[in-house]
Design a protein around this motif. Structure first.
Motif, PDB file in Angstrom:
ATOM      1  N   PHE A  99     -73.493 -18.452   0.824  1.00 52.39           N
ATOM      2  CA  PHE A  99     -72.498 -17.922   1.744  1.00 52.39           C
ATOM      3  C   PHE A  99     -71.914 -16.594   1.252  1.00 52.39           C
ATOM      4  O   PHE A  99     -71.625 -15.708   2.060  1.00 52.39           O
ATOM      5  N   ASP A 100     -71.723 -16.457  -0.063  1.00 48.50           N
ATOM      6  CA  ASP A 100     -71.105 -15.233  -0.565  1.00 48.50           C
ATOM      7  C   ASP A 100     -72.065 -14.045  -0.546  1.00 48.50           C
ATOM      8  O   ASP A 100     -71.674 -12.921  -0.877  1.00 48.50           O
ATOM      9  N   LEU A 146     -67.633 -18.381   7.249  1.00 50.40           N
ATOM     10  CA  LEU A 146     -67.891 -16.968   7.047  1.00 50.40           C
ATOM     11  C   LEU A 146     -66.784 -16.127   7.663  1.00 50.40           C
ATOM     12  O   LEU A 146     -66.148 -16.530   8.642  1.00 50.40           O
ATOM     13  N   GLN A 151     -69.388 -11.581  11.772  1.00 47.18           N
ATOM     14  CA  GLN A 151     -70.042 -12.331  12.832  1.00 47.18           C
ATOM     15  C   GLN A 151     -70.022 -11.506  14.125  1.00 47.18           C
ATOM     16  O   GLN A 151     -68.992 -10.961  14.512  1.00 47.18           O
TER      17      GLN A 151
END
Length: 238
Positions: A99-100, A146, A151
């Motif tokens: 995720f990072d 996130l 996004q």
């Protein structure tokens, strides 16, 4: 990002397994029947029996292989989401993105596709491949794991795919009716071709189309009936 979230595996919904089994079974039988009918040329309707047999066999073999791919995808493909990474398991490869490291997440409203990107990796999956409950869980986890600034397309995706966030008991999709109508149409066309003297293999293919359409229509009516019985005011008293 919440590293305490449990690891969840999301597999393709069983529809793809059933579709694969049905495709392999029906197209294999249709291919064998059409190839034999063309090869032996019982009614003399084929000018080049051997070539026609290979042509029919090759076509239905390709359709059967697509069915095998659906079966293989059902058992091999899955999406893994934990508190710190995403893993997309495809049939022959696996892509992992923490995720990072995610730099961009694209929500596609029309196709239902979701694209996850990092500086060196990228993968795509379609939300429709999963069950209704899993669609809700996947979208919620991605949306809240996130940064919203990375996004893109969420508002349109949420609006166009509003059924994901609605109660589970929804009426069957209109495309199911279209699919049934097309199968009945193909059944009529192939049956007419047999009646017009084009060959007995057309009758065989027409009967297969008719059987699949009848099964699909029966399943459609069953789902519609269940939905009506669950609507308020239509439930029978115990």
């Amino acid at each position: 990002m919440n590293v305490s979230q449990p690891v969840r595996f999301y597999r393709l919904r069983p529809f793809y397994l059933y579709l694969g089994i049905a495709s392999v079974s029906l197209f294999s039988l249709a291919g064998i029947g059409a190839a034999l009918a063309a090869f032996y040329n019982l009614d003399g309707s084929f000018r080049y029996p051997v070539f026609s047999a290979f042509l029919f066999g090759g076509f239905f073999l390709g359709c059967s292989l697509l069915g095998l791919w659906c079966i293989l995808s059902y058992y091999r493909e899955r999406l893994e989401i934990s508190g710190f990474r995403l893993i997309k398991h495809d049939v022959f490869r696996t892509t992992e993105i923490p995720f990072d490291e995610v730099t961009h997440l694209q929500w596609f409203s029309l196709t239902g596709a979701i694209v996850v990107e990092s500086p060196f990796k990228k993968f795509k999956f379609h939300i429709d491949n999963y069950s209704k409950a899993e669609q809700v869980e996947i979208t919620n986890r991605l949306r809240h794991s996130l940064d919203h600034d990375m996004q893109e397309g969420w508002e349109k995706f949420q609006k166009f795919n509003a059924s994901i966030f609605q109660p589970a008991d929804q009426s069957p999709r209109p495309e199911s009716v279209v699919f049934v109508c097309l199968l009945f149409l193909f059944a009529c066309i192939f049956t007419y071709a047999w009646w017009a003297g084009r060959g007995v293999h057309f009758l065989f293919i027409g009967l297969i189309n008719f059987a699949v359409a009848l099964w699909w229509f029966s399943d459609f009516r069953k789902k519609t009936g269940k939905l009506k019985t669950k609507q308020p005011g239509k439930e029978t008293a115990a």
